[in-house]
Design a protein around this motif. Structure first.
Motif, short mmCIF file in Angstrom:
data_model
loop_
_atom_site.label_atom_id
_atom_site.label_comp_id
_atom_site.label_asym_id
_atom_site.label_seq_id
_atom_site.Cartn_x
_atom_site.Cartn_y
_atom_site.Cartn_z
N CYS A 201 0.81 -1.21 0.00
CA CYS A 201 0.00 0.00 0.00
C CYS A 201 0.86 1.27 0.00
O CYS A 201 0.45 2.28 -0.51
N LEU A 202 2.04 1.21 0.60
CA LEU A 202 2.90 2.40 0.60
C LEU A 202 3.92 2.26 -0.51
O LEU A 202 4.53 1.21 -0.66
N PRO A 203 4.15 3.32 -1.29
CA PRO A 203 5.21 3.19 -2.29
C PRO A 203 6.56 3.10 -1.60
O PRO A 203 6.82 3.79 -0.63
N LEU A 204 7.39 2.20 -2.06
CA LEU A 204 8.71 2.03 -1.46
C LEU A 204 9.75 2.61 -2.39
O LEU A 204 10.00 2.09 -3.46
N HIS A 205 10.30 3.74 -2.01
CA HIS A 205 11.35 4.37 -2.81
C HIS A 205 12.61 4.39 -1.98
O HIS A 205 12.56 4.52 -0.77
N LEU B 154 7.79 -10.59 0.35
CA LEU B 154 8.99 -9.73 0.40
C LEU B 154 9.75 -9.79 -0.92
O LEU B 154 10.21 -8.79 -1.44
N TRP B 155 9.83 -11.00 -1.44
CA TRP B 155 10.63 -11.19 -2.66
C TRP B 155 9.93 -10.57 -3.89
O TRP B 155 10.56 -9.91 -4.71
N ARG B 156 8.61 -10.77 -3.93
CA ARG B 156 7.88 -10.24 -5.08
C ARG B 156 7.91 -8.71 -5.11
O ARG B 156 8.07 -8.09 -6.16
N SER C 201 11.44 -6.89 -8.85
CA SER C 201 10.59 -5.74 -8.50
C SER C 201 11.28 -4.45 -8.98
O SER C 201 12.46 -4.45 -9.31
N ASP C 202 10.52 -3.35 -8.98
CA ASP C 202 11.09 -2.07 -9.41
C ASP C 202 12.17 -1.59 -8.45
O ASP C 202 13.14 -0.97 -8.84
#
Ligand SMILES: C[S@@+](CC[C@H](N)C(=O)[O-])C[C@H]1O[C@@H](n2cnc3c(N)ncnc32)[C@H](O)[C@@H]1O
Length: 516
Positions: A6-10, A224-226, A232-233
């Motif tokens: 739900c939160l973008p991970l940058h 976690l892996w996906r 993943s990006d």
């Protein structure tokens, strides 16, 4: 299919790298740090000119989290002055203190997981309690650890994974260990640190893979892996491991480990060599500062020396010396058998020029300590915070008088058939012996140099005084390293030499004697 996080991970912007003295081996993150006042020179231990706020922690968790205890002047832990005074009183007035990264330095964290699955707490215990404090914005953590914690939090909530309940002994996820590798040769050196990837080890409350909650563990690892793995990006998860632990004591890890996803091998480049570290092996938290220390240690080891590395973990110190100082022999002694595999992998990648005898022994260094150091010119000790085992201190204090005893003990050790002592037999069974072109050192000589690396200041002081009181050793040099900015702890590197210190030569007066 599960929804994406739900939160973008940058990846967050890199922390500025502010140091008392930047070691030349520390890569600068990109983009370059903002202009800041230059820090005072290393060797100058007098009052600092850096404004306290420049080197302030500025962490929102400071009041509640037990991890950090010093909020300002991170480049100069309060203990540094005491250390300088202590060494001066022992005749070493050129104590140096080396600082590197002040934020984002922690590349290895063990965090407790508690609370409800819809609002999990992932962090450290509040001082003196077992209440877990959530620390999502920890300033000490490498930024990739904070990202991985965030992803884990989302996974726990979305998959309804139950965090451990200490009182009831129920729940699934007890702890998580996050270790960052910054070794990625496909990136320019300056970008490697900030793009570090996380090896995640989930400590699961079950005996093994056959337990009913294993499916949930697999689902969490997949999540976690996906969302953070190679495809993943964001690509900041290196691998996911499981550790199985059901004990009700305070020990974090159980004996059983399993690799689940991602790369099995985890490499770091330290002290000039590639180092493999399994999640079960000891690893230093501040890898950049450790690299600086390793390079300093190398200066105190003569070329071609034979070295005993006690409390060796996966043998990082010994093996980096083997490569940098072309050691005739390196003998590593470590009580945790899990470190053996990492040692073997590291040895496989050593440069071909390393042709000394190299061995790793699964043994307790405090049992028959003389047998481990005999034949070595240099002994390195890097004990846990509590310091050296007393049997080791006793042995080091009485080295000269033990010389004769050492000879006979070594003779009996060499008669394998007659050996009855189970701990010696066990150590032999579990040891790895890699013989290079150089012959094993069978000499009866005893070390002339003792290199003591310590993360426990109080225990170090005690051991140091005991060693010096015996007159068997004198202190030659001492260095400090900012391994744990934000805390009261520093890492000490102390060099002891056998015998008494040579008296200082009197300076010539400069006046010429009159000829009679
Ligand atoms: C501070 S760590 C240092 C490890 C290693 N020198 C490094 O820097 O990676 C201390 C190590 O000592 C080991 N240890 C603790 N007690 C020991 C003992 N009595 N004999 C041998 N090793 C011991 C621990 O398992 C741990 O790996």
């Amino acid at each position: 299919m599960l929804p994406s996080p739900c939160l973008p991970l940058h990846r967050p912007p890199s922390f500025p790298l502010i140091t008392c003295r930047v070691s030349p081996s520390v890569p600068r993150p990109s983009p370059p740090p903002p202009p800041l006042p230059s820090p005072p020179p290393l060797a100058n231990l007098s009052a600092t000119t850096v404004p306290a706020l420049t080197c302030a922690l500025q962490c929102i968790h400071f009041q509640s989290c037990s991890g950090c205890t010093q909020e300002f002047n991170l480049h100069r832990p309060v203990i540094v002055d005491e250390a300088a005074e202590f060494f001066k009183s022992l005749g070493v007035s050129d104590f140096t203190f080396d600082s590197s990264r002040l934020w984002g330095w922690r590349c290895r964290a063990k965090l407790a997981v508690r609370g409800p699955s819809n609002n999990p707490l992932i962090g450290l215990y509040e001082e003196g309690t077992h209440n877990v404090v959530d620390i999502p914005h920890c300033k000490a953590h490498h930024p990739s650890i904070n990202l991985a914690v965030e992803l884990l939090r989302q996974g726990i909530t979305e998959l309804n994974v139950e965090p451990y309940d200490e009182d009831q002994g129920t729940g699934d996820l007890r702890y998580v260990q996050m270790a960052v590798t910054t070794y990625n040769t496909s990136l320019p050196a300056s970008e490697r640190y900030i793009n570090g990837k996380v090896q995640v080890a989930l400590v699961w409350n079950s005996r093994n893979e056959n337990s009913p909650n294993f499916d949930k563990l697999n689902a969490l690892a997949d999540y976690l892996w996906r969302n953070g793995g190679r495809r993943s990006d964001v690509n900041f998860i290196h691998s996911v491991w499981a550790n199985f632990q059901t004990s009700t004591n305070n020990i974090i890890f159980g004996n059983r480990w399993r690799h689940l996803l991602g790369d099995r091998d985890f490499w770091e480049h330290l002290g000039g060599i590639d180092i493999a570290l399994a999640p079960s092996s000891f690893g230093q938290a501040n890898t950049r500062a450790f690299d600086t220390l390793l390079r300093k240690v190398q200066k105190y080891v003569p070329l071609g020396a034979s070295v005993a590395d006690l409390y060796a973990g996966a043998g990082v110190i010994g093996l980096s010396l083997a490569a940098a100082r072309k050691c005739r022999s390196v003998k590593c002694v470590e009580v945790n058998k899990e470190s053996k595999l990492s040692f073997e992998k590291t040895v496989e990648r050593l440069p071909n020029s390393v042709d000394g005898s190299i061995s790793w022994h699964h043994a307790d260094a405090s049992v028959e300590p003389l047998s481990w150091i005999m034949g070595s010119e240099v002994v390195v000790v890097d004990p846990p915070r509590k310091g050296l085992d007393s049997s080791l201190v006793d042995m080091l204090q009485t080295l000269s008088s033990l010389e004769h005893k050492a000879k006979s003990s070594s003779e009996s050790n060499s008669k394998v058939k007659d050996e009855k002592r189970p701990w010696i037999l066990r150590a032999r069974e579990a040891s790895v012996e890699i013989r290079g072109k150089a012959a094993l050192n069978d000499s009866q000589s005893l070390p002339q140099t003792l290199i003591y690396i310590s993360c426990g200041w109080e225990s170090f002081k005690k051991d140091c005084k005991l060693l010096l009181s015996s007159k068997e050793w004198h202190l030659e040099k001492a260095h400090g390293f900012n391994f744990f900015p934000g805390t009261q702890s520093i890492e000490i590197l102390a060099i002891f030499k056998r015998g008494r210190r040579a008296p200082l030569k009197k300076k010539k007066s400069g006046k010429k004697k009159k000829r009679s």
